[in-house]
Design an enzyme around this catalytic site. Sequence first.
Site, PDB file in Angstrom:
ATOM      1  CG  ASP A 130       3.002 -11.482   9.381  1.00 39.06           C
ATOM      2  OD1 ASP A 130       2.399 -12.441   9.897  1.00 39.06           O
ATOM      3  OD2 ASP A 130       4.240 -11.388   9.413  1.00 39.06           O
TER       4      ASP A 130
ATOM      5  CG  ASP B 201       1.802  -3.052   3.375  1.00 39.11           C
ATOM      6  OD1 ASP B 201       2.971  -2.901   2.955  1.00 39.11           O
ATOM      7  OD2 ASP B 201       1.515  -3.012   4.584  1.00 39.11           O
ATOM      8  CG  ASP B 202       5.550  -5.794   1.785  1.00 40.41           C
ATOM      9  OD1 ASP B 202       4.801  -5.306   2.655  1.00 40.41           O
ATOM     10  OD2 ASP B 202       6.687  -6.226   2.061  1.00 40.41           O
TER      11      ASP B 202
END
Length: 152
Positions: free
Chosen positions: A92, A88-89
């Site tokens: 968070d 995933d980028d």
Amino acid sequence: MSEKYIVTWDMLQIHARKLASRLMPSEQWKGIIAVSRGGLVPGALLARELGIRHVDTVCISSYDHDNQRELKVLKRAEGDGEGFIVIDDLVDTGGTAVAIREMYPKAHFVTIFAKPAGRPLVDDYVVDIPQDTWIEQPWDMGVVFVPPISGR
């Protein structure tokens, strides 16, 4: 979010190559599972750098119902993730990461960017980002003309 972190295409490619070098030798991997949509571009970059042809996706949509985030799996790659890199980028708060870990407990989960709350949920990442920072990814931005300050 008080700060913004702008990611350029060049920066993204540099970070993806750095991550790919940590994932060598590439023969240990059966394939890549990219988390849609944020992991699609990093997944393509990793696939290129590692010479991996088997690329699949897991598609997760998040909904905000009365300030409670609900995740809905729209499509998933089969299996428990053994021998696969899940990318995933960003990690968070960790909501998506927890779901990914449950779906693919044997996968090697990586991201390009990681914020403090989600860091413990990934196996590797490249860039530390403060929790209160918003990341502007290059695929979410357009190139626009900026006139000179002098106006001439």
